[in-house]
Structures are given as structure tokens and as C-alpha cells.
Design an enzyme around this catalytic site. Structure first.
Site, PDB file in Angstrom:
ATOM      1  N   THR A  69       0.837  -1.189   0.000  1.00 55.00           N
ATOM      2  CA  THR A  69       0.000   0.000   0.000  1.00 55.00           C
ATOM      3  C   THR A  69       0.874   1.243   0.000  1.00 55.00           C
ATOM      4  O   THR A  69       2.107   1.156  -0.162  1.00 55.00           O
ATOM      5  CB  THR A  69      -1.044  -0.075   1.145  1.00 55.00           C
ATOM      6  N   LYS A  73       3.436   1.383  -3.991  1.00 58.05           N
ATOM      7  CA  LYS A  73       2.852   0.591  -5.083  1.00 58.05           C
ATOM      8  C   LYS A  73       3.644   0.682  -6.396  1.00 58.05           C
ATOM      9  O   LYS A  73       3.660  -0.268  -7.168  1.00 58.05           O
ATOM     10  CB  LYS A  73       1.404   1.026  -5.333  1.00 58.05           C
ATOM     11  N   ASN A  94      -0.302  -3.832  -6.057  1.00 57.53           N
ATOM     12  CA  ASN A  94      -0.790  -3.788  -4.669  1.00 57.53           C
ATOM     13  C   ASN A  94      -0.865  -5.175  -4.043  1.00 57.53           C
ATOM     14  O   ASN A  94      -1.306  -5.323  -2.910  1.00 57.53           O
ATOM     15  CB  ASN A  94      -2.163  -3.103  -4.584  1.00 57.53           C
ATOM     16  N   ASP A 109      -6.649  -3.605  -7.277  1.00 54.04           N
ATOM     17  CA  ASP A 109      -7.539  -2.483  -6.935  1.00 54.04           C
ATOM     18  C   ASP A 109      -8.651  -2.324  -7.976  1.00 54.04           C
ATOM     19  O   ASP A 109      -9.831  -2.230  -7.632  1.00 54.04           O
ATOM     20  CB  ASP A 109      -6.745  -1.161  -6.864  1.00 54.04           C
ATOM     21  N   GLY A 132     -10.297  12.045 -10.309  1.00 50.68           N
ATOM     22  CA  GLY A 132      -9.002  11.662  -9.759  1.00 50.68           C
ATOM     23  C   GLY A 132      -8.150  10.972 -10.804  1.00 50.68           C
ATOM     24  O   GLY A 132      -8.677  10.446 -11.810  1.00 50.68           O
ATOM     25  N   ALA A 133      -6.834  11.007 -10.579  1.00 53.62           N
ATOM     26  CA  ALA A 133      -5.900  10.378 -11.527  1.00 53.62           C
ATOM     27  C   ALA A 133      -4.731   9.744 -10.778  1.00 53.62           C
ATOM     28  O   ALA A 133      -3.660   9.544 -11.346  1.00 53.62           O
ATOM     29  CB  ALA A 133      -5.400  11.417 -12.534  1.00 53.62           C
ATOM     30  N   GLY A 134      -4.914   9.447  -9.488  1.00 51.96           N
ATOM     31  CA  GLY A 134      -3.871   8.805  -8.700  1.00 51.96           C
ATOM     32  C   GLY A 134      -3.899   7.289  -8.900  1.00 51.96           C
ATOM     33  O   GLY A 134      -4.462   6.781  -9.884  1.00 51.96           O
ATOM     34  N   GLY A 249     -17.179   2.317  -0.881  1.00 53.11           N
ATOM     35  CA  GLY A 249     -15.815   1.811  -1.081  1.00 53.11           C
ATOM     36  C   GLY A 249     -15.528   0.497  -0.372  1.00 53.11           C
ATOM     37  O   GLY A 249     -14.479  -0.115  -0.615  1.00 53.11           O
TER      38      GLY A 249
HETATM   39  P1  NDP Z   1      -3.258   9.182  -4.710  1.00 56.04           P
HETATM   40  O1  NDP Z   1      -2.569  10.064  -3.734  1.00 56.04           O
HETATM   41  O2  NDP Z   1      -2.472   8.388  -5.687  1.00 56.04           O
HETATM   42  O3  NDP Z   1      -4.286  10.104  -5.563  1.00 56.04           O
HETATM   43  C1  NDP Z   1      -5.130  11.004  -4.930  1.00 56.04           C
HETATM   44  C2  NDP Z   1      -6.060  11.631  -5.961  1.00 56.04           C
HETATM   45  O4  NDP Z   1      -6.988  12.459  -5.251  1.00 56.04           O
HETATM   46  C3  NDP Z   1      -5.353  12.532  -6.972  1.00 56.04           C
HETATM   47  O5  NDP Z   1      -6.028  12.458  -8.199  1.00 56.04           O
HETATM   48  C4  NDP Z   1      -5.500  13.906  -6.321  1.00 56.04           C
HETATM   49  O6  NDP Z   1      -5.447  14.946  -7.252  1.00 56.04           O
HETATM   50  C5  NDP Z   1      -6.907  13.788  -5.780  1.00 56.04           C
HETATM   51  N1  NDP Z   1      -7.184  14.743  -4.717  1.00 56.04           N
HETATM   52  C6  NDP Z   1      -6.783  14.657  -3.427  1.00 56.04           C
HETATM   53  N2  NDP Z   1      -7.250  15.710  -2.724  1.00 56.04           N
HETATM   54  C7  NDP Z   1      -7.968  16.458  -3.588  1.00 56.04           C
HETATM   55  C8  NDP Z   1      -8.703  17.668  -3.476  1.00 56.04           C
HETATM   56  N3  NDP Z   1      -8.809  18.314  -2.307  1.00 56.04           N
HETATM   57  N4  NDP Z   1      -9.332  18.146  -4.575  1.00 56.04           N
HETATM   58  C9  NDP Z   1      -9.249  17.494  -5.756  1.00 56.04           C
HETATM   59  N5  NDP Z   1      -8.560  16.350  -5.939  1.00 56.04           N
HETATM   60  C10 NDP Z   1      -7.928  15.842  -4.862  1.00 56.04           C
HETATM   61  O7  NDP Z   1      -4.212   8.260  -3.848  1.00 56.04           O
HETATM   62  P2  NDP Z   1      -4.853   6.828  -4.265  1.00 56.04           P
HETATM   63  O8  NDP Z   1      -5.322   6.909  -5.665  1.00 56.04           O
HETATM   64  O9  NDP Z   1      -3.943   5.742  -3.866  1.00 56.04           O
HETATM   65  O10 NDP Z   1      -6.094   6.759  -3.261  1.00 56.04           O
HETATM   66  C11 NDP Z   1      -7.244   7.571  -3.491  1.00 56.04           C
HETATM   67  C12 NDP Z   1      -8.345   7.119  -2.546  1.00 56.04           C
HETATM   68  O11 NDP Z   1      -8.704   5.776  -2.864  1.00 56.04           O
HETATM   69  C13 NDP Z   1      -7.936   7.100  -1.060  1.00 56.04           C
HETATM   70  O12 NDP Z   1      -9.006   7.616  -0.301  1.00 56.04           O
HETATM   71  C14 NDP Z   1      -7.753   5.637  -0.758  1.00 56.04           C
HETATM   72  O13 NDP Z   1      -8.026   5.332   0.588  1.00 56.04           O
HETATM   73  C15 NDP Z   1      -8.804   5.025  -1.677  1.00 56.04           C
HETATM   74  N6  NDP Z   1      -8.553   3.626  -2.006  1.00 56.04           N
HETATM   75  C16 NDP Z   1      -9.554   2.750  -1.734  1.00 56.04           C
HETATM   76  C17 NDP Z   1      -9.405   1.427  -2.037  1.00 56.04           C
HETATM   77  C18 NDP Z   1     -10.519   0.488  -1.718  1.00 56.04           C
HETATM   78  O14 NDP Z   1     -10.292  -0.732  -1.810  1.00 56.04           O
HETATM   79  N7  NDP Z   1     -11.713   0.972  -1.386  1.00 56.04           N
HETATM   80  C19 NDP Z   1      -8.163   0.891  -2.658  1.00 56.04           C
HETATM   81  C20 NDP Z   1      -7.187   1.924  -2.938  1.00 56.04           C
HETATM   82  C21 NDP Z   1      -7.389   3.236  -2.621  1.00 56.04           C
HETATM   83  P3  NDP Z   1      -4.034  15.625  -7.679  1.00 56.04           P
HETATM   84  O15 NDP Z   1      -3.435  14.719  -8.708  1.00 56.04           O
HETATM   85  O16 NDP Z   1      -4.426  16.952  -8.177  1.00 56.04           O
HETATM   86  O17 NDP Z   1      -3.209  15.694  -6.406  1.00 56.04           O
END
Ligand code: NDP
Length: 284
Positions: A69, A73, A94, A109, A132-134, A249
Site C-alpha cells: 500500500t 505501489k 498492490n 484495486d 481523480g488520476a492517482g 468503497g
Molecule cells: P493518490 O494520492 O495516488 O491520488 C489522490 C487523488 O486524489 C489525486 O487524483 C489527487 O489529485 C486527488 N485529490 C486529493 N485531494 C484532492 C482535493 N482536495 N481536490 C481534488 N482532488 C484531490 O491516492 P490513491 O489513488 O492511492 O487513493 C485515493 C483514494 O482511494 C484514497 O481515499 C484511498 O483510501 C482510496 N482507495 C480505496 C481502495 C478500496 O479498496 N476501497 C483501494 C485503494 C485506494 P491531484 O493529482 O491533483 O493531487
């Protein structure tokens, strides 16, 4: 059941930082016990500069598998022997499985999300808005494309990161993908079928608002949130108020963990036991 055994227990783990509060151990241990497996699952705090040693330790001690995690990753990829096609496409892992002496990286995921979604909607032919794009968004975007989504609109605050995901989707999985750089309230197109919050907005904050302006046709939408803690997010409450069908989620967590359980043990886990465990955990 007698859980005392003369033979060595199989070990699985999660590596992350900070990792306290991760629900996987709780779910896995309940599932191991339910299926009569004398296995152990450890939650291990691993700093970024300790990841390579942690993976060496996993090899040396013969761990059966590991979840990976945040923030490891992507970094773990180069420490493994092989990747599945999906993990290679996403450039992120993951879940690691030991196959004989090789460590194989998978990304569950997106698959976990899709299995959770399939009870409510078939992604084939659907127009999807992905917020989102993370890491989570990349995994979900790739699996949606592989499942035949008609189009994906990526909405991200940071344009460069959003563009990287759009380029990946267009070039590697051939789904028409476009980017909207998120400023203020995102105005949801009326023709959207599936809307997904894959940002971290709402994590540990039940009142955090995802800035979306709902269209009049929201009642036809399936709206999903990846945030699982708490599962009753402001985003899903707003979606329900607009008449949409919602998906929390927890389903994604349960299904991605179930895939890992299956890969490691070869046993089909009882999803009800895992769901009950994760619900219990987030309520603690
Ligand atoms: P990352 O840090 O890789 O990505 C975070 C994303 O959220 C980015 O796109 C970021 O945008 C955006 N973001 C964060 N804060 C804001 C804001 N205030 N306004 C707009 N955009 C925002 O995180 P992950 O992708 O790893 O995780 C994202 C979520 O998914 C988490 O809450 C995590 O707990 C959840 N998750 C849930 C899983 C499940 O099994 N249910 C599995 C994996 C993750 P920017 O690029 O602009 O920073």
C-alpha cells in the site's frame, strides 16, 4: 477449531507507511480462521528507504504473499520478478504472490472495484466520469477500459497527472479518454452513466465535499466512491439525494482482498465474512 499446528504457519503481510489503521489484517485473519487456515497476517510499517530490504526479507522468510500500500505501489515494481499484464499496464502493484521462488506483482484495486460494480452496472458501452488520476483512478480506469467502457472523462485537479492517465488509456487500452482540469464545481455531463470518486476527498472526513454540480438527470446514474473510511461519504449522500444508485468503497476493499486471498491460498473466500469484518473494523 484447533488452530495449534506442529508445522510452520504461512505468513502474509501488508507493507505501507503509515500503515496503522489498514483494515486488511482484520479481514484476512477472519477469513483464514473461517476457512480453517493456520496462517498469519502482519501489518508492517515499512519506510520508503526500507522497501527493498522488506522485499528481500519477504523472500528470505518465504512469505506466501503481501499487499503493498501507500507509498510503495510503484516503487515495488522493480523489486519483483514478474508482473501480470494489468500491473504492467498500470505500472503499480498492490498484491505480491510467491510462485515457487518468484515474486509476482498483480494489481487487484481495479479488479476489486469492477467486481464490486458488477452487481449494479455493466461498464460495457457506458460513459464514465472518473474523478481523480492517482493510483486508485489508474487501476480503475484501466479495468473499465478492458471491460469495454465507451468513453472515460478523467477529471483531475493537477492537469499533468490527469493527462498521464488519459494518455495511458488512449494509447494502451484504446478507450476514448479526455481530460478536464478540475477547477471549482465540476459540471456533470447529462449523458454520464457512471460517476466514480477515485480521489482521496472524504477519507477520514464524512463532511468533505467533492466539488460536483449534479445534472438534472442524476437519477439514471450509478455513483461509486472508492473511499471506505468512512463508507457513508458526503459524496454518496449527495448522490442519493439526487436519486442516483450508489456503491460504497467497502465493496472494493472486500473484493480486492478476496482476489489476494484466492491468489495466495487457492481457496474461494467467503465474501460475507470479509464484508462483515471490514464493516466491524471501520466501526471500531
Ligand atoms: P493518490 O494520492 O495516488 O491520488 C489522490 C487523488 O486524489 C489525486 O487524483 C489527487 O489529485 C486527488 N485529490 C486529493 N485531494 C484532492 C482535493 N482536495 N481536490 C481534488 N482532488 C484531490 O491516492 P490513491 O489513488 O492511492 O487513493 C485515493 C483514494 O482511494 C484514497 O481515499 C484511498 O483510501 C482510496 N482507495 C480505496 C481502495 C478500496 O479498496 N476501497 C483501494 C485503494 C485506494 P491531484 O493529482 O491533483 O493531487
Amino acid at each position: 477449531m484447533n488452530m495449534i499446528s506442529a508445522s510452520l504457519q504461512e505468513i502474509c503481510a501488508v507493507f505501507g507507511s503509515p500503515v496503522a489503521g489498514n483494515p486488511t489484517q482484520y479481514m484476512m485473519e477472519k477469513a483464514f480462521a473461517h476457512h480453517g487456515l493456520d496462517w498469519r497476517y502482519l501489518t508492517l510499517e515499512v519506510a520508503p528507504d526500507g522497501l527493498a530490504n522488506a522485499v528481500r526479507g519477504m523472500r528470505a522468510m518465504g512469505f506466501r504473499g503481501a499487499n503493498i500500500t501507500k507509498p510503495h505501489k510503484v516503487a515495488v515494481v522493480e523489486l519483483l520478478d514478474r508482473l501480470t499484464d494489468a500491473a504492467a499496464l498500470m505500472g503499480a502493484v498492490n498484491c505480491v504472490t510467491r510462485e515457487e521462488d518468484a515474486l509476482v506483482g498483480e494489481n487487484t484495486d481495479g479488479k476489486g472495484f469492477m467486481q464490486s460494480l458488477c452487481g449494479m452496472a455493466d461498464a460495457a458501452g457506458k460513459r464514465v466520469v472518473l474523478l481523480g488520476a492517482g493510483g486508485a483512478a489508474r487501476a480503475i480506469g484501466v479495468e473499465l477500459a478492458l471491460a469495454g467502457a465507451a468513453a472515460i472523462e478523467v477529471v483531475n485537479r493537477t492537469g499533468q497527472r490527469g493527462q498521464q492517465l488519459v494518455d495511458l488509456l488512449n494509447a494502451k487500452v484504446q478507450v476514448p479518454a479526455t481530460l478536464t482540469v478540475w477547477q471549482g464545481d465540476y459540471r456533470l455531463p447529462a449523458e454520464t452513466d457512471i460517476l466514480i470518486n477515485a480521489t482521496s476527498i472524504g477519507l477520514n472526513d464524512p463532511d468533505a465535499r467533492v466539488p460536483v454540480r449534479w445534472s438534472g438527470s442524476a437519477a439514471r446514474l450509478v455513483v461509486a466512491d472508492v473511499v471506505a473510511s468512512p463508507p457513508d461519504t458526503c459524496f454518496l449522500r449527495e448522490a442519493k439525494d439526487h436519486g442516483a444508485t450508489t456503491l460504497d468503497g467497502l465493496g472494493m476493499i472486500v473484493h480486492q482482498a478476496a482476489i489476494a486471498f484466492r491468489l495466495w491460498t487457492g481457496i474461494e473466500p467467503d465474501l460475507g465474512i470479509m464484508r462483515e469484518a471490514v464493516e466491524e473494523f471501520v466501526a471500531l
